[in-house]
Design an enzyme around this catalytic site. Structure first.
Site, PDB file in Angstrom:
ATOM      1  N   GLU A 111       0.843  -1.201   0.000  1.00 60.75           N
ATOM      2  CA  GLU A 111       0.000   0.000   0.000  1.00 60.75           C
ATOM      3  C   GLU A 111       0.871   1.241   0.000  1.00 60.75           C
ATOM      4  O   GLU A 111       2.059   1.171   0.308  1.00 60.75           O
ATOM      5  CB  GLU A 111      -0.838   0.043   1.289  1.00 60.75           C
ATOM      6  N   LYS A 142       2.111   4.723   1.645  1.00 62.41           N
ATOM      7  CA  LYS A 142       2.159   5.267   3.000  1.00 62.41           C
ATOM      8  C   LYS A 142       1.800   6.746   2.897  1.00 62.41           C
ATOM      9  O   LYS A 142       2.631   7.588   2.565  1.00 62.41           O
ATOM     10  CB  LYS A 142       3.553   5.079   3.611  1.00 62.41           C
ATOM     11  N   CYS A 157      21.698  43.839  14.966  1.00 63.35           N
ATOM     12  CA  CYS A 157      20.317  43.365  14.896  1.00 63.35           C
ATOM     13  C   CYS A 157      19.591  44.040  13.721  1.00 63.35           C
ATOM     14  O   CYS A 157      19.616  45.271  13.611  1.00 63.35           O
ATOM     15  CB  CYS A 157      19.610  43.684  16.208  1.00 63.35           C
ATOM     16  N   CYS A 206      16.816  46.494  15.416  1.00 63.80           N
ATOM     17  CA  CYS A 206      17.055  47.654  16.298  1.00 63.80           C
ATOM     18  C   CYS A 206      18.517  48.095  16.270  1.00 63.80           C
ATOM     19  O   CYS A 206      18.914  48.970  17.040  1.00 63.80           O
ATOM     20  CB  CYS A 206      16.640  47.328  17.728  1.00 63.80           C
TER      21      CYS A 206
HETATM   22  S1  IVH Z   1      -0.951   0.552   8.782  1.00 66.11           S
HETATM   23  C1  IVH Z   1      -0.219  -0.896  13.284  1.00 66.11           C
HETATM   24  N1  IVH Z   1      -1.009   1.558   6.398  1.00 66.11           N
HETATM   25  O1  IVH Z   1       1.834   5.457   9.152  1.00 66.11           O
HETATM   26  C2  IVH Z   1      -0.011   0.239  12.396  1.00 66.11           C
HETATM   27  N2  IVH Z   1      -0.344   2.986   8.167  1.00 66.11           N
HETATM   28  O2  IVH Z   1       3.932   4.627  11.423  1.00 66.11           O
HETATM   29  C3  IVH Z   1      -0.947   0.129  11.273  1.00 66.11           C
HETATM   30  N3  IVH Z   1       0.159   5.282   7.482  1.00 66.11           N
HETATM   31  O3  IVH Z   1       0.205   5.960  12.200  1.00 66.11           O
HETATM   32  C4  IVH Z   1      -0.734   1.214  10.333  1.00 66.11           C
HETATM   33  N4  IVH Z   1      -0.284   4.999   5.340  1.00 66.11           N
HETATM   34  O4  IVH Z   1      -0.783   7.056  10.201  1.00 66.11           O
HETATM   35  C5  IVH Z   1      -0.747   1.804   7.686  1.00 66.11           C
HETATM   36  N5  IVH Z   1      -1.155   2.306   4.234  1.00 66.11           N
HETATM   37  C6  IVH Z   1      -0.901   2.540   5.492  1.00 66.11           C
HETATM   38  C7  IVH Z   1      -0.487   3.814   5.961  1.00 66.11           C
HETATM   39  C8  IVH Z   1      -0.216   3.986   7.311  1.00 66.11           C
HETATM   40  C9  IVH Z   1       0.100   5.866   6.282  1.00 66.11           C
HETATM   41  C10 IVH Z   1       0.605   5.947   8.708  1.00 66.11           C
HETATM   42  C11 IVH Z   1      -0.341   5.785   9.865  1.00 66.11           C
HETATM   43  C12 IVH Z   1       0.455   5.267  11.011  1.00 66.11           C
HETATM   44  C13 IVH Z   1       1.870   5.486  10.556  1.00 66.11           C
HETATM   45  C14 IVH Z   1       2.678   4.303  11.036  1.00 66.11           C
END
Ligand code: IVH
Length: 670
Positions: A113, A115, A409, A412
């Site tokens: 996925e 991030k 500065c 001033c």
């Molecule tokens: S799974 C148990 N999937 O990344 C943690 N997190 O460091 C499950 N985030 O706080 C998170 N995209 O805000 C997951 N596809 C994604 C994500 C994602 C962004 C963020 C999320 C989380 C942080 C983790």
């Protein structure tokens, strides 16, 4: 229209509008024109205001915002919100893939996925209705931002088919680049300072008190986790796709926002694809996330104290661009510290236009050997403001000029000083250098100090410019007639300001002390000082030994406190504040004691009777100290529900006494 007709009509309009909303925002396939949509919405709004008894909490009119949240309540997460372990190396990702397979002793499928670079949110649905949305907070409890989340059009207020009865969906709220850039464009036109990056602005927006503003900004959300509905599918990929049937906007597979694979090669292909293509996305990502798909296999892999073993994030290296350093300007902060800021030829970096970069201090400029006119490399790190990381020396021409750091500065003209062992230059003219004087007043009125309602930076500017205030004590002599004379100040605002100043006289001593702005005296130090010395007179006359005997007060802070009270003008300000009736001594709270004096506590997990913060406050008000990690010196670990197993193990190994919530209460009452 009579009551029962109105009820039927409200229900019909709500249901139609929900469907049109889904078609427009989630499916990108509208059935009716924007104009017709607005007309139906207007009809619904009118009916709801005539018959408020039928206005539901899940009405599409909630999308428009308007609810004002004074204070966001803290809510304990039903499922702790953990983070992901991160890696910047593809080798490590390969190792993780192999290790996971070995651990489970079976073939695995992986879900890849994006991030999303935004703010995590947990949204609870009961009987198909959105009932609560909570921010991540510290992972065990977050803030209730439901009214604001309801304004995000892609998050359904009511679900459609075959949804689970009670579940939580987690995702990332982010600022689409188009909307973020439009917002900054508007701010530029209005002469307001621009926002630095979409992530921080999304986070700030989500915590705004007026949900109408949130609605107008156009946040969006992608989903990445579903809790409490596991029996609906065997794997994460399948469940996410199911959520689309319930009415959610899920990441589209056809654009490769989400993908399932059963091989290392598949995972690497996804990483390489997005490393290249991420700059074309309409929102920012900072990496990709790889998850084991099957829920039973996820369970076998389990968790470490902080993150699941069934998932890992691969973070992209910061994007880097070249541009020209046009000018260096120098900003003067509240303490007189000078910050050099680079003005750059505007350049696109990760979907936003970068025009400025922080240069930190003189050493940094020297280290980079920066010249005006240089072509520089700019990177967006984790920080809010991008930074210059190097110079393209091949592009340097004779026309570039070495930078000579300023000696005076810029505000001033006082000669700057640089204290031994410190990296920053300072303007020592703290009593009349305008940004320092205004900065001190702004600090004094800020939320964590005196929290003066109705007074912001702009008004401080105006009050200072018209010479109504020269220091914090002058705030308490302001009259309605003086204030109302200011440009753009209505009667109501002037009243609010005067009322806010009056109300601040009730603020407890430790916050007044913090508000004084003594160098190195932050919130925590102010609390410790207030507790140890009880009142301002004792603090003002305390000798060096007395000061350093206070917990966590070292030479540097002690010297700074003494220097503050040596200054006649400061003594005069304090004398006046006392005269005006501000709290200058500590009020011992009921239930406080020295019972835990000398003991240190680690508080971990979720509790039934208290929130974590309340529990920590109890420890402090009874003389104990809160520490964050367990060591042999820790006196007690207070273990709540869902405390990580590795923490418990560490406490046991080191022989630290572990208290349950009940045992803690007993100890407190002994
Ligand atoms: S799974 C148990 N999937 O990344 C943690 N997190 O460091 C499950 N985030 O706080 C998170 N995209 O805000 C997951 N596809 C994604 C994500 C994602 C962004 C963020 C999320 C989380 C942080 C983790």
């Amino acid at each position: 229209m009579n009551k029962s007709e109105a009820k039927v009509e409200i229900e019909r309009l709500s249901s139609d509008l929900n469907r049109h909303n889904h078609r427009y925002y989630v499916e990108s396939n509208p059935e009716i024109s924007d104009y017709d949509f607005d007309m139906f919405l207007k009809q619904l709004q009118d009916l709801e205001s005539q018959f408020p008894e039928f206005a539901s909490d899940h009405s599409p009119t909630k999308r428009v915002g308007g609810d004002i949240t004074k204070k966001f309540d803290s809510v304990v997460h039903k499922y702790a919100m953990l983070s992901l372990s991160n890696s910047y190396s593809k080798d490590e990702i390969e190792e993780w893939v192999v290790r996971a397979k070995k651990f489970v002793e079976d073939d695995l499928e992986y879900v890849c996925e994006l991030k999303y670079d935004g703010v995590a949110i947990g949204i609870q649905y009961v009987d198909g209705k959105l009932v609560q949305a909570i921010t991540r907070g510290d992972g065990s409890q977050g803030e209730n931002v439901t009214s604001n989340v309801k304004t995000i059009r892609t998050i359904p207020l009511e679900l459609t088919n075959d949804y689970p009865k009670d579940f939580e969906i987690r995702g990332e709220i982010f600022f689409p680049l188009k909307n973020f850039n439009a917002l900054n464009e508007k701010r530029r036109e209005d002469g307001d300072p621009e926002f630095a990056n979409p992530r921080n602005t999304a986070s700030g927006t989500l915590k705004m008190h007026n949900s109408k503003v949130v609605a107008d900004r156009g946040l969006d959300c992608f989903l990445y986790g579903i809790y409490g509905a596991e029996n609906r599918a065997d794997g994460h990929f399948e469940l996410v796709n199911k959520a689309a049937d319930w009415g959610f906007k899920v990441p589209p597979s056809n654009e490769r926002y989400i993908e399932k694979t059963n091989s290392v090669e598949g995972v690497m292909d996804f990483i390489n694809y997005w490393d290249e293509k991420r700059k074309d996305l309409p929102f920012e990502i900072d990496g990709v996330v790889i998850k084991v798909n099957n829920y039973d296999q996820q369970e076998i892999l389990g968790f470490t104290a902080k993150s699941p073993r069934w998932a890992i994030a691969y973070k992209f290296k910061a994007e880097r661009v070249e541009t020209v350093l046009e000018e260096v300007r120098y900003q003067v902060g509240r303490t007189g510290s000078i910050t050099p800021v680079a003005n750059l030829t505007p350049v696109q970096l990760g979907g936003t236009t970068v025009k400025r970069a922080s240069l930190h201090n003189a050493d940094q400029i020297e280290k980079l050997d920066l010249h005006l006119g240089d072509t520089v490399y700019v990177e967006k790190g984790g920080e809010i403001i991008p930074k210059i990381v190097g110079v393209n020396l091949d592009a340097r021409t004779n026309a570039t000029v070495g930078i000579t750091y300023i000696h005076e500065c810029p505000e001033c003209s006082t000669e700057l000083v640089r204290h031994e062992g410190e990296v920053n230059h300072y303007c020592p003219n703290e009593l009349s250098c305008p940004p320092q004087v205004k900065g001190k007043i702004e600090h004094f009125i800020s939320r964590k100090a005196m929290n003066i309602d109705g007074l912001g930076a702009e008004t401080v500017d105006a009050l200072f410019a018209s010479e109504l205030i020269k220091n914090i004590a002058d705030l308490y002599t302001l009259t309605f007639d003086q204030v109302v004379e200011l440009e753009r100040m209505a009667d109501k605002s002037a009243n609010n300001l005067i009322a806010g100043v009056l109300a601040s006289k009730e603020i407890p001593f430790e916050r007044v002390l913090f508000g004084l702005g003594i160098r190195f005296v932050g919130e925590t130090v102010a609390k410790k000082l207030a507790k140890a010395l009880k009142n301002i007179d004792e603090l003002a006359k305390a000798d060096f030994e007395t000061l350093i005997a206070v917990d966590e007060i070292g030479d540097k802070i002690a010297m700074s406190i003494q220097a503050f009270f040596w200054e006649d003008r400061n003594k005069e300000v304090v004398r006046r504040l006392k005269e005006y009736g501000l709290k200058m001594e500590i009020v011992e709270k009921e239930g406080s004691s020295n019972k835990f004096e000398g003991s240190s506590f680690v508080v971990s997990g979720v509790f039934e009777t208290f929130s974590r913060n309340d529990l920590k406050a109890l420890i402090e008000s009874n003389g104990g100290k809160n520490v964050s990690s367990i060591s042999a010196k820790t006196s007690y670990v207070v273990a709540g529900d869902k405390m990580g197993p590795s923490k418990l193990q560490k406490a046991t190994d080191l022989g630290v006494k572990i208290l349950s919530e009940q045992e803690f209460i007993q100890l407190l009452n002994e």
